[in-house]
Write a protein that holds these residues in place. Structure first.
Motif, PDB file in Angstrom:
ATOM      1  N   ALA A 238      55.612  37.839 -22.886  1.00 35.48           N
ATOM      2  CA  ALA A 238      56.212  38.594 -21.785  1.00 35.48           C
ATOM      3  C   ALA A 238      55.511  38.222 -20.485  1.00 35.48           C
ATOM      4  N   GLY A 239      56.287  37.932 -19.473  1.00 34.04           N
ATOM      5  CA  GLY A 239      55.731  37.570 -18.182  1.00 34.04           C
ATOM      6  C   GLY A 239      55.438  36.091 -18.031  1.00 34.04           C
ATOM      7  N   GLU A 240      55.548  35.309 -19.108  1.00 35.47           N
ATOM      8  CA  GLU A 240      55.279  33.872 -18.994  1.00 35.47           C
ATOM      9  C   GLU A 240      56.502  33.168 -18.439  1.00 35.47           C
ATOM     10  N   PRO A 241      56.294  32.222 -17.483  1.00 40.42           N
ATOM     11  CA  PRO A 241      57.432  31.497 -16.933  1.00 40.42           C
ATOM     12  C   PRO A 241      58.188  30.743 -18.018  1.00 40.42           C
TER      13      PRO A 241
ATOM     14  N   GLN B 137      61.323  26.447  -8.846  1.00 37.89           N
ATOM     15  CA  GLN B 137      60.792  27.403  -7.888  1.00 37.89           C
ATOM     16  C   GLN B 137      59.887  26.675  -6.891  1.00 37.89           C
ATOM     17  N   ALA B 138      59.766  27.255  -5.709  1.00 38.94           N
ATOM     18  CA  ALA B 138      58.989  26.585  -4.660  1.00 38.94           C
ATOM     19  C   ALA B 138      57.485  26.724  -4.843  1.00 38.94           C
TER      20      ALA B 138
ATOM     21  N   LEU C 235      51.469  29.082 -13.244  1.00 36.27           N
ATOM     22  CA  LEU C 235      52.830  29.035 -12.733  1.00 36.27           C
ATOM     23  C   LEU C 235      53.738  28.186 -13.613  1.00 36.27           C
ATOM     24  N   ALA C 236      53.166  27.153 -14.240  1.00 37.52           N
ATOM     25  CA  ALA C 236      53.978  26.262 -15.070  1.00 37.52           C
ATOM     26  C   ALA C 236      54.308  26.881 -16.416  1.00 37.52           C
TER      27      ALA C 236
END
Length: 408
Positions: A191-194, A201-202, A322-323
């Motif tokens: 949960a919450g992982e990209p 995304q920028a 982020l990745a």
């Protein structure tokens, strides 16, 4: 405690990979006098491992995403050891350059996978500190090279130095293969992982861009700090080198402190933005010191060499988070590629500027780029998710960045 063992192995692997990549400049005198190469030819050889590194980073990262970190690190270090050993037996600029390029490409496996190994074993509440420690591998590897390579070159020439690097890579490859373990890989994204391609995304692009900008002041201070102290401040080369050795220690400490700071505030981006502004201010002071040289100028140079290295660990940690686990290896490969390209371009370009206009303008430009980097860093005002301590010890999925950081 297992996660700290993985951190030690990842840091050791990164360190020995840095010894041969960044140790070649210490062979310059032997290559010129012993091998009869010109300064330009020596420069080409010194650049060969970095060229191989840049070309292979993303591919190694993708392989780590697919098959795991331990196998990738072991394969890369073992290949580098074999290539360096082979390089100790070849003669001639082209054959040696080819071997060094391939060795650099093999060593790129460590740059792409060791960070992934570390972040996979630590939760978000400890990950910044862990990556800060891992990032000390670069100054540590450079320090080992500075202490050992010239002495080995004086006794055994290029052959002895390359065999030393080969032995280091081989020993650590055995240790990683025997003792390291890949972090747990959950079947489903936490949960919450990209999820999906993070480059849609920028935020990740902005981390890469800001980190590349921050390489300019780091390598401006590193490349020209010593010659500035000698030419402008009148230091001897030996004493200037000793002073800048202190700066290397300060740089290593700054990475650890910055990582711990990011854990405490629950964000990688906020400390990175603040430190970017601090770097800009310190480079500005160094530029003023070049205009009005005095004793405080020396302190400004040391401080610049130290603080400009502080954001490296933050950028790599943010990249992995982020990745997400599925893309962390490739994203770290892209991050490493951008940093190495910026690092390679900074000395010749800033050297040309300094040669034409003076040190003050070169230092000032580096400071302006650091200030620009602070504006490029993603917003990310919120806190990272904080997994429990139990999860931290068993390994948690990468990708615990805030929603704001993901979308910035």
């Amino acid at each position: 405690m297992r996660r700290w063992g993985m951190l030690a192995l990842g840091t050791a692997a990164q360190t020995v990979a840095c010894v041969f990549v960044y140790g070649l400049p210490y062979l310059s005198d032997e290559l010129r006098s012993g091998s009869g190469l010109t300064l330009g030819q020596v420069g080409l050889l010194v650049a060969c491992p970095t060229a191989g590194l840049v070309l292979a980073l993303v591919a190694w990262g993708a392989l780590a995403d697919r098959i795991g970190e331990r196998v990738v690190i072991v394969a890369g270090l073992a290949s580098a050891a074999a290539l360096l050993a082979a390089g100790s037996t070849v003669d001639g600029l082209v054959p040696l350059g080819a071997v060094l390029t391939l060795a650099g490409a093999a060593g790129a496996s460590v740059h792409a996978a060791s960070g992934r190994l570390v972040v996979g074993w630590f939760s978000a509440e400890e990950r910044g500190l862990a990556m800060g420690i891992r990032q000390t591998a670069t100054p540590l590897g450079m320090g080992i090279a500075a202490l050992v390579v010239p002495a080995l070159a004086a006794r055994g020439g290029v052959t002895g130095s390359l065999l030393f690097s080969a032995a280091l890579c081989a020993v650590v490859a055995v240790l990683v293969g025997t003792l390291a373990a890949d972090p747990p890989r959950p079947e489903r994204a936490a949960a919450g992982e990209p999820s999906g391609n993070p480059y849609r995304q920028a935020a990740l692009w902005r981390v890469h861009a800001s980190s590349a900008l921050l390489c300019v002041p780091q390598f401006t201070a590193g490349a020209f700090g010593m010659v500035f102290l000698v030419e402008v401040r009148g230091w001897s080369a030996v004493n200037a080198g000793q002073l800048l050795a202190v700066a290397q220690v300060l740089g290593a400490a700054s990475r650890i402190v910055a990582g711990r700071w990011s854990d405490r505030v629950g964000s990688r981006m906020r400390p990175m933005r603040t430190l970017s502004l601090c770097i800009a201010a310190v480079m500005g002071l160094t530029a003023l010191g070049a205009v009005w040289p005095s004793a405080p100028t020396d302190a400004a140079v040391v401080l610049a060499c130290g603080i400009t290295a502080s954001t490296n660990g933050l950028a790599f940690t943010a990249t992995a988070e982020l990745a997400g686990r599925a893309w962390a290896g490739r994203a770290m490969g892209v991050q490493n590629t951008g940093q190495n390209l910026a690092a390679s371009l900074t000395p010749p370009l800033l050297g040309a500027l300094i040669g034409a206009t003076g040190y003050a303008w070169g230092f000032a430009l580096a400071g302006l780029l650091a200030a620009a980097a602070s504006a490029v860093v993603p917003a990310g005002p919120g806190r990272t998710r904080q997994p429990s301590r139990v999860k931290a010890r068993s390994g948690t999925p990468v990708g615990q960045a805030t929603t704001a950081e993901q979308r910035a």
